[in-house]
Design an enzyme around this catalytic site. Structure first.
Site, short mmCIF file in Angstrom:
data_model
loop_
_atom_site.label_atom_id
_atom_site.label_comp_id
_atom_site.label_asym_id
_atom_site.label_seq_id
_atom_site.Cartn_x
_atom_site.Cartn_y
_atom_site.Cartn_z
NE ARG A 124 -82.65 34.66 1.26
CZ ARG A 124 -82.79 33.85 -0.13
NH1 ARG A 124 -81.76 32.79 -0.15
NH2 ARG A 124 -83.62 34.22 -0.83
NE ARG B 178 -81.96 37.09 -2.77
CZ ARG B 178 -81.85 35.90 -3.23
NH1 ARG B 178 -80.90 34.82 -2.63
NH2 ARG B 178 -82.51 35.46 -4.20
CE LYS C 144 -80.84 27.28 -5.71
NZ LYS C 144 -81.84 27.49 -5.03
NE ARG D 8 -86.82 34.04 -5.34
CZ ARG D 8 -86.32 34.17 -4.17
NH1 ARG D 8 -86.77 35.05 -3.23
NH2 ARG D 8 -85.26 33.45 -3.91
NE ARG E 278 -83.28 30.38 -11.06
CZ ARG E 278 -82.64 30.37 -10.07
NH1 ARG E 278 -81.31 30.19 -9.87
NH2 ARG E 278 -83.19 31.06 -8.90
#
Ligand code: AP5
Ligand code: MG
Length: 218
Positions: free
Chosen positions: A129, A162, A15, A173, A90
Site C-alpha cells: 500500500r 505507513r 475499508k 494488527r 473496534r
C-alpha cells in the site's frame, strides 16, 4: 433520522478504499479513526503522540481516548445527517459507546457492511500500500497503482508507506483484529445489521456490491 454506516473488516480489507469511493454517493462524510490519529500525529498534537505509541506497535489506542475523539468528531455539523464510519468501533466497548452517542444525536446504526477477505491476502495488500501525505488517498503498487510512482493521482502529493505497514506490525494488527474486533461481527449480526461483502473481488466490483447492498439503493 440520521443514518450511520459502519464499515467493518480486518486491516487491509479495503475499508478506506471503499469509503473514499462511496462516501459522495451516499452523501455521508467519511470518518476514519485511523486517519484522525494520523492527522493528529502530523500536527504533533498530544493525542497524535499518544496514539502513535500504540499504532506503531500494531495495538489499539485505549477505548476512552478513542471514544472521546469520535464523540467530538460526530458532534460536528457535517455529521448531523449521519456518517460513514471506517475503523470505529473496534471493540465491544466502543460499539456500546457508539450506540449511546448516536441515541443522543438522534440517530442509529443503519447497516454494517463487513468486508471479508482471507488473512493471507491482507499481508500483500498492506505491504504494497502507498498512502498520500496530503489527504490519505490510497493506492497499491499492484492492485491500484498511481499513474506516476510516488505521486498521488488526485492531489499530486507524495505517497508514503505507513509505519504500521511493515510485515511484523501487520501480523500483530491482524492478531489484534481477531482478538478484539472480530467479536463485533456477531454483535451486529445479532442486531440484524450485518451485510457480508466479498472483499476479494477487484476494487470496483466491491464498490458495486456495497452500493447495491446498502439501504439507500433499495
Ligand atoms: P486504521 O488506519 O483504521 O487501519 P486498519 O483498520 O488496520 O485498516 P487499514 O487502514 O490498514 O486497512 P483498510 O481496510 O482501510 O484497507 P485499504 O482500503 O487501505 O488504524 C490504524 C491504527 O490506528 C490501528 O492499528 C490502531 O492502533 C489505531 N486505531 C484506529 N482506530 C482505532 C479504534 N477504533 N480503536 C483503537 N485504536 C484505533 O486497502 C489496503 C490496500 O489494499 C491498499 O493498498 C488498497 O489499494 C488495496 N486494496 C483495497 N481493496 C482492494 C481490492 N478489492 N483488491 C485489491 N487490492 C485492494
Ligand atoms: Mg484504512
Amino acid at each position: 433520522m440520521a443514518s450511520y454506516i459502519i464499515l467493518l473488516g480486518p486491516p487491509g480489507a479495503g475499508k478506506g478504499t471503499q469509503a473514499q469511493a462511496i462516501s459522495q454517493e451516499l452523501q455521508l462524510p467519511h470518518i476514519s479513526s485511523g486517519d484522525i490519529f494520523r492527522e493528529n500525529l502530523k500536527k504533533e498534537t498530544e493525542l497524535g503522540k499518544l496514539a502513535a505509541g500504540f499504532m506503531n506497535k500494531g495495538e489499539l489506542v485505549p477505548d476512552d481516548v478513542t471514544i472521546a475523539m469520535i464523540r467530538e468528531r460526530l458532534s460536528r455539523p457535517d455529521c448531523q445527517a449521519g456518517a460513514l464510519l471506517d475503523g470505529f468501533p473496534r471493540t465491544p466497548a466502543q460499539a456500546e459507546a457508539l450506540s449511546g452517542m448516536l441515541a443522543e444525536l438522534g440517530g442509529q446504526v443503519n447497516a454494517v457492511p463487513y468486508i471479508s477477505v482471507p488473512a493471507e491476502v491482507l499481508i500483500e495488500r498492506l505491504t504494497g500500500r502507498w498512502t498520500c501525505r496530503q489527504a490519505g488517498h490510497i493506492f497499491h503498487e499492484k492492485y491500484n497503482p498511481p499513474q506516476q510512482p510516488g505521486c498521488c493521482d488526485l492531489d499530486g502529493s507524495e505517497l508514503y508507506q505507513r509505519e504500521d505497514d511493515k510485515a511484523e506490525t501487520v501480523s500483530r494488527r491482524i492478531r489484534v483484529y481477531l482478538e478484539q474486533t472480530k467479536p463485533l461481527i456477531d454483535y451486529y449480526q445479532q442486531r440484524g445489521l450485518l451485510i457480508e461483502i466479498d472483499g476479494i473481488l477487484p476494487i470496483e466490483q466491491v464498490t458495486a456490491s456495497l452500493l447495491a447492498a446498502l439501504p439507500h439503493n433499495g
